[in-house]
Design a protein around this motif. Structure first.
Motif, short mmCIF file in Angstrom:
data_model
loop_
_atom_site.label_atom_id
_atom_site.label_comp_id
_atom_site.label_asym_id
_atom_site.label_seq_id
_atom_site.Cartn_x
_atom_site.Cartn_y
_atom_site.Cartn_z
N VAL A 36 5.42 -13.94 -10.90
CA VAL A 36 5.81 -14.47 -12.21
C VAL A 36 4.59 -14.66 -13.10
N ALA A 37 3.53 -15.26 -12.53
CA ALA A 37 2.32 -15.50 -13.31
C ALA A 37 1.68 -14.21 -13.79
N LEU A 38 1.60 -13.22 -12.91
CA LEU A 38 0.98 -11.95 -13.29
C LEU A 38 1.83 -11.17 -14.29
N THR A 39 3.15 -11.29 -14.17
CA THR A 39 4.01 -10.64 -15.15
C THR A 39 3.82 -11.26 -16.53
N GLN A 40 3.74 -12.55 -16.57
CA GLN A 40 3.53 -13.24 -17.85
C GLN A 40 2.18 -12.86 -18.45
N ARG A 41 1.20 -12.54 -17.60
CA ARG A 41 -0.13 -12.18 -18.08
C ARG A 41 -0.21 -10.72 -18.51
N GLY A 53 0.81 -1.21 0.00
CA GLY A 53 0.00 0.00 0.00
C GLY A 53 0.85 1.26 0.00
N GLY A 54 1.91 1.26 0.79
CA GLY A 54 2.78 2.43 0.84
C GLY A 54 3.52 2.66 -0.46
N VAL A 55 4.04 1.58 -1.03
CA VAL A 55 4.76 1.70 -2.29
C VAL A 55 3.81 2.12 -3.41
N ARG A 56 2.60 1.55 -3.40
CA ARG A 56 1.61 1.91 -4.42
C ARG A 56 1.29 3.40 -4.35
N ALA A 57 1.17 3.92 -3.15
CA ALA A 57 0.86 5.35 -2.99
C ALA A 57 1.99 6.23 -3.52
N ILE A 58 3.22 5.81 -3.26
CA ILE A 58 4.37 6.58 -3.76
C ILE A 58 4.38 6.57 -5.29
N LEU A 59 4.18 5.41 -5.86
CA LEU A 59 4.19 5.30 -7.33
C LEU A 59 3.04 6.11 -7.94
N ALA A 60 1.87 6.05 -7.32
CA ALA A 60 0.71 6.77 -7.85
C ALA A 60 0.93 8.27 -7.81
N SER A 61 1.72 8.74 -6.85
CA SER A 61 1.94 10.19 -6.72
C SER A 61 2.79 10.74 -7.86
N ALA A 62 3.46 9.86 -8.60
CA ALA A 62 4.37 10.32 -9.65
C ALA A 62 3.64 10.89 -10.86
N GLY A 63 2.47 10.34 -11.15
CA GLY A 63 1.69 10.82 -12.30
C GLY A 63 1.98 10.10 -13.59
N ASP A 64 3.19 9.51 -13.72
CA ASP A 64 3.54 8.82 -14.96
C ASP A 64 3.77 7.33 -14.73
N ILE A 65 3.37 6.83 -13.55
CA ILE A 65 3.56 5.43 -13.19
C ILE A 65 2.23 4.83 -12.75
N GLU A 66 1.93 3.65 -13.26
CA GLU A 66 0.67 2.97 -12.94
C GLU A 66 0.95 1.54 -12.49
N VAL A 67 0.42 1.16 -11.33
CA VAL A 67 0.53 -0.23 -10.86
C VAL A 67 -0.58 -1.03 -11.52
N VAL A 68 -0.20 -1.96 -12.38
CA VAL A 68 -1.19 -2.73 -13.13
C VAL A 68 -1.50 -4.08 -12.50
N ALA A 69 -0.67 -4.52 -11.55
CA ALA A 69 -0.91 -5.79 -10.88
C ALA A 69 -0.11 -5.84 -9.59
N GLU A 70 -0.64 -6.60 -8.60
CA GLU A 70 0.06 -6.77 -7.33
C GLU A 70 0.09 -8.25 -6.98
N ALA A 71 1.19 -8.66 -6.38
CA ALA A 71 1.37 -10.06 -6.00
C ALA A 71 1.85 -10.14 -4.57
N ALA A 72 1.45 -11.22 -3.87
CA ALA A 72 1.85 -11.42 -2.48
C ALA A 72 2.94 -12.46 -2.33
N ASP A 73 3.34 -13.11 -3.43
CA ASP A 73 4.44 -14.07 -3.38
C ASP A 73 5.10 -14.14 -4.75
N GLY A 74 6.25 -14.79 -4.80
CA GLY A 74 7.02 -14.82 -6.03
C GLY A 74 6.35 -15.56 -7.17
N ARG A 75 5.68 -16.65 -6.88
CA ARG A 75 5.02 -17.40 -7.94
C ARG A 75 3.92 -16.58 -8.59
N GLU A 76 3.15 -15.88 -7.74
CA GLU A 76 2.09 -15.04 -8.27
C GLU A 76 2.69 -13.90 -9.09
#
Length: 218
Positions: free
Chosen positions: A40-45, A15-38
């Protein structure tokens, strides 16, 4: 917009990192994962521009996830986000193909600078990590200098110049402006240099450029 995947097993950190990225204006979080396997899967998607990975995650840690992503999703740059700055984490992260390394305890501006740098094809180490790496390298600088110079001796003068500018932390666009060439030409040079030196990424090339004494003083 720079599309980012964010992976960390702690929801509050995400949540904290997402807020920092959102404040930039030119960065968008398109997916979030809670573990490494997720992650990898979300990056591939989603095929994000940048994958921001915590090092310590369940199921598949960030280091192994980074190595897998460099193999399966080479167009997605990987940057590590961690509280740790020990030698083994830095060395393993860079060896896994990460293009950046940012400490969670650092200035939020470092995070934004790092995401932008790796998205542009550059490399980024937070200042604390960079100082640590340079100090560590300096301990055996003379022996490494000879080895690095021998390793880069086969490069053309222009390739050595480009390698030095990569070592200075310049993006492809910055190098193109410095050398008065188009950015596509720089990308070709960088690809050729990495292939000839058998390196995985720009961070490894930047360290070699430093060891070989190719980084310009200004």
């Amino acid at each position: 917009m720079i599309r980012v995947l964010l992976a960390d097993d702690e929801a509050m950190i995400r949540g904290g990192v997402r807020a920092i990225l959102a404040s930039a204006g030119d960065i968008e979080v398109v997916a979030e994962a809670a573990d490494g396997r997720e992650a990898v899967a979300l990056t591939q998607r989603h095929r994000p521009d940048v994958c921001l990975l915590d090092i310590r995650m369940p199921k598949l840690d960030g280091l192994r996830a980074a190595a897998e992503l460099r193999r399966t999703c080479p167009d997605s740059a990987v940057m590590m986000l961690t509280t740790f700055s020990e030698d083994e984490y830095i060395a393993t992260a860079l060896g896994s193909g990460a293009a950046g390394f940012v400490l969670k305890s650092g200035d939020p501006r470092e995070l934004l600078a790092g995401v932008r740098a790796v998205h542009e094809g550059g490399a980024y180490l937070s200042p604390a990590v960079a100082r640590h790496v340079i100090t560590h390298m300096a301990a055996g600088q003379l022996g490494r200098r000879a080895t690095a110079q021998a390793r880069t001796a086969g490069l053309t003068p222009r390739e050595r110049e480009v390698l030095g500018l990569v070592g200075a932390g310049l993006s492809n666009a910055d190098i193109a402006a410095r050398l008065h060439v188009v950015e596509g030409t720089v990308k070709t040079y960088v690809s050729q240099i990495l292939a000839r030196l058998e390196m995985k990424n720009r961070v490894q090339a930047a360290i070699l450029a430093y060891e070989a004494g190719l980084v310009p003083s200004s």
